[in-house]
Design a protein around this motif. Sequence first.
Motif, short mmCIF file in Angstrom:
data_model
loop_
_atom_site.label_atom_id
_atom_site.label_comp_id
_atom_site.label_asym_id
_atom_site.label_seq_id
_atom_site.Cartn_x
_atom_site.Cartn_y
_atom_site.Cartn_z
N PHE A 26 0.85 -1.34 0.11
CA PHE A 26 -0.05 -0.22 0.30
C PHE A 26 0.69 1.09 -0.20
O PHE A 26 1.01 2.04 -0.66
CB PHE A 26 -1.14 0.29 1.20
CG PHE A 26 -1.73 1.11 0.95
CD1 PHE A 26 -3.12 1.31 0.86
CD2 PHE A 26 -1.46 2.40 2.74
CE1 PHE A 26 -3.85 2.55 0.13
CE2 PHE A 26 -2.01 3.47 2.26
CZ PHE A 26 -3.29 3.72 1.76
N MET A 27 1.97 1.16 0.76
CA MET A 27 2.93 2.57 0.77
C MET A 27 3.39 2.61 -0.45
O MET A 27 3.24 3.44 -1.51
CB MET A 27 3.85 2.11 2.48
CG MET A 27 5.03 3.23 2.03
SD MET A 27 5.99 2.66 2.97
CE MET A 27 7.44 1.86 1.53
N ALA A 30 0.70 4.78 -2.63
CA ALA A 30 0.78 5.86 -2.60
C ALA A 30 1.97 6.41 -3.18
O ALA A 30 1.86 7.51 -3.65
CB ALA A 30 0.66 5.67 -1.00
N PHE B 327 4.90 14.49 0.05
CA PHE B 327 3.29 14.07 1.41
C PHE B 327 4.43 13.98 2.99
O PHE B 327 3.63 14.21 3.74
CB PHE B 327 3.97 12.71 1.20
CG PHE B 327 2.79 12.37 -0.61
CD1 PHE B 327 2.24 13.17 -0.66
CD2 PHE B 327 2.31 10.69 -0.94
CE1 PHE B 327 2.04 12.87 -2.21
CE2 PHE B 327 2.00 10.42 -2.12
CZ PHE B 327 1.61 11.27 -2.06
#
Lengths: 684, 365
Positions: A26-27, A30, B327
């Motif tokens: 998931f990271m 992202a 981010f």
Amino acid sequence: MYFGSGSRGEKLSTLKLTVVQYGILFMMLALAAGLWRLQVLRVDDYRMQAEQNRVRKVPVMAGRGKLFDRENRLIVDNYPSVSCRLVREQNRNVDDDLPLIARGLNLDLEQLRSTLRRYRARPVYEPIPIKQDISADEQAFIEAHRNELPELETIDEERRLYPRDGFAAHLIGYVGEVSEEDLNQTRYAAYEPGDVVGKAGVEETYDEVLRGQDGSRDVVVDSHGREVGYLGIQHAIPGQDLKLTIDIDIQRTAELALGDANGAVVVMDPRNGEILALVSHPSYDPNAFAVRINRNDWNQLIENPNHPLMNKAIQDQLAPGSTFKIIMSAAGLQEGVAQDMHVNCVGGGTFYGRFFHCDKHHGVLNISQAIPLSCDTFFYTLAQKLGIDTIAQYATSFGIGQKTGIDLPDEKAGVMPSTQWEMKNYHQKYYAGNTISVGIGQGETQVTPLQLARALGGIASGGHFVRPHLVDPVANKLSPEFQQGIKDSFPGSGDKSVPLNPDTWMIITDGMAAATTTGTAAASHLEGIDFAGKTGTAQVVGGGDTHTKGGAKTPNSWFVGMAPRRNPEIVVAVLQEHGDWGSLSAHIAAQIVTAYVNKKRMADHNLRDKAALDKPVEVGAVWTEPAPADHHRHGASGGDSVLHAGHFMVAPAPLAAAKSLASSHPLLPGWLLSMPLRFKEEQP
Amino acid sequence: MRRFLSFRDFDWTLLVMVLALCTLSVFEIYSATLHTKYVGFHTKQLFFIAGGLAAMLLFSKIDYHRLLDWVPWAYGIGLLALVAVRLVGHRVLGAKRWISVGPVHFQPSEWVKLILILIVARYFANLGGHSLTWREILRAFAMVGLPMALVLIQPDLGTALTYTPILVAGLFLGGINLRQALVLSVCGTALIVGVWSSGKILKPYQKARLTSFINPDNDPKGTGYQIKQSLIAVGSGGIWGKGAAKGTQTQGDFLPIPHADFIFAAFGEEHGFVGAVFVLLLYFFILMRLIQNAQTAADLSGSLIIMGVVAVLTFQIAVNVGMVIGFMPVTGIPLPLMSYGGSSVLFTFLALGVAMNVRMRRFVN
């Protein structure tokens, strides 16, 4: 060895490890999404920002067109100079740096702050010009502080170099930075802050032609603003050089002849309107404007009671005095009134119940005697017979009370009174008694020196009136649109024909010739030159018959002269404010006419010398010394010492030769005097 | 009982991927320092990598169980070293991080990272994977918190933060239950909010630094500028990049420290989305390979050691790349195997060496 309890056989739960794996997946997704957003979706935006970061447009200044005289002698030149500008785009607060900048560039901190404040409303990407013509030391300061003060940049430009001592300053004008107020006008829409524009004279009128088009260089810089290369260049298109109708020799003679008197001289060729010389005194140094003028100097110019910034040749509106009698004569003769008029002058005469003075007891005289002697009584009588409206009609047709349309900014129109004018301005009937004063050029009539030169030159040319100009549009290959633009921007009476009867023409021109032989200007008689003219001693408001030269109540001294008397090649109008008798101005005009005729005769006479004259002459010493020696490209230091005797430094050889020639020249045969022909045609 | 360990058991797949990243790193450091005063740093990085490889081989030779035996001593020495840094350390850029022993300078905080991975693994392995009591959890906190506090006061926020994933991974894999996890999350959140709003612990400039990634104008001269330039660098790279040594942001000195903390931005500018994703994939496969090794480890302690390494690497990748693409705040955490720097390279190779060690002994017993 390590044997912890329960360590054997224990395993991590697969579920937990799977959770960790999905977490890492998931990271990564992202992060990849973030990259996609930046590098794919917004790539154009960031590419542009990267370009803005590293590419800076640096202007390449176009050299301004130079000004030459009619014989291609350089009048106004350029010299290379460096300016400093402040770029606000940098990622920093410039305010903290201001004290350092002010110190390094020798600026007043408050003045620098106010400069920045003035540009606050302008877009951020526009650099602010903070100092022009910086010295080598200041340049070194900027270079040495590239890292601390990345907002400073320097640009090379060409700066105006004007003749020194204010030579021809009023006709040339000056350039200056376009002002904030100007920038908001549509006329200056294409200009940017820091742009240099003509602000007066030929520099203003012909700005569009002279200014050229600035180019630019796309310079690659690093984060410290250091230039590391360049991508492309758009070359500057230099401005067009202009050849003026001015003759440096005549201009110089005129300035020297006028000397320290407050006033003006206009020298014009009445055949085509070419201005040979245009002088206004006192003058100013246009070089002071080329770099931003300091407040003190400006205030001095503004507050000087002699108005050095005013171009008196086209802006001084004064009563014409007796020079107006030529216009009166033309009106009287054209109307058929003056031919057979005989007036007995007993030191004046009574009109409308009031006694009007004349200078002398002239006795009985006709118009041919009245013009050279400038008898007031004769013209009082003529004025009474003609009436104000007939006078105004003729005067107006000769251009009095209207702009001439010369290609210089801010020309004044003057005033020609009439019943209509009186009604319009004062809402009352014209008082007929005022006509008497108008008849001798007093009263409400106001003219400029240029108007008088055009009017009298035109009458002597048989009614051929011309539009005065400083730039020949044909010789300079100006576009038809631009020529039309000049005509539209400077409306006036222009080129015009008012046919005069032959006897009108003969009587008046002979009368003016007599004025310089036996009349009021007899002292300025020129042997061997068909010199004609008319003096004017115009009383000022509240002034009596005081005759101390330069006093506030002393009359203004006028003279309009020409040569030859009929169809003149040259007409000279001289004004000395509070200069007393008109004959004193006649003396100035005589010197100018002599210089002109001598130069012309020598050129026509000696073809070998004529060839030499056509060559451009080095006139280095005309300019103000620029600060550093290496700018002095025209450095005629030898010429300086030779020429320093006079006020102005103009190529001396032909003129000096002409002067010495003139003194030893055998007199021309007497028949030449009476021949109303041009010199050129007279040469065997 | 020692069996001969063959280099056939060595994790060659992992090593190839690691060396691939190192190669990219050396080339990018060369490109990014080409026009700067750091020119030639790629050669130094090569030496660091060679040294790292040697240390990795050395560490893979020693049975990790012996390392776990020694680790309490190492932990004690590590704490002493951190205190020593406080007392006799060198001040570099306003922070005391370095200590000299003879001619060698080193940063104890990097070594403590490795020590923490081992001691946390030992601690939770000893607990045997049962449900944890609050007392056990608090001991784990103290174990990590003590060196963390010492590093924080250096001050070195970045390195101190890299200690947290070790603890989190240990707790998560060591047997914390959902309720405890929730309570800890709530407490942690409350603590962060408290620290943030107390106004005493964090200075305004530190807060500005930490929030500048959200709004670069908060700190326009410092980290805000860095983030802006980093975004421009990455964004302007586009899909295929501008080409090696052709990044205008990198070569024009707009991008800050393009060979160290911001090397990923430099790489992203010059090699584009394709290059950047390729690097992320390499990291992903390395991490997956490590997790696979953790699964096949002979015992719980081995698994926990590898997962500690995974946690630290994952955290560093997330924070560094996150910072580069806007981010995350700028914290000064290097990108493992890519960023220039001896301590970082050495730590990463040592950590990988320990992970290798575990894999090579997976068939023991």
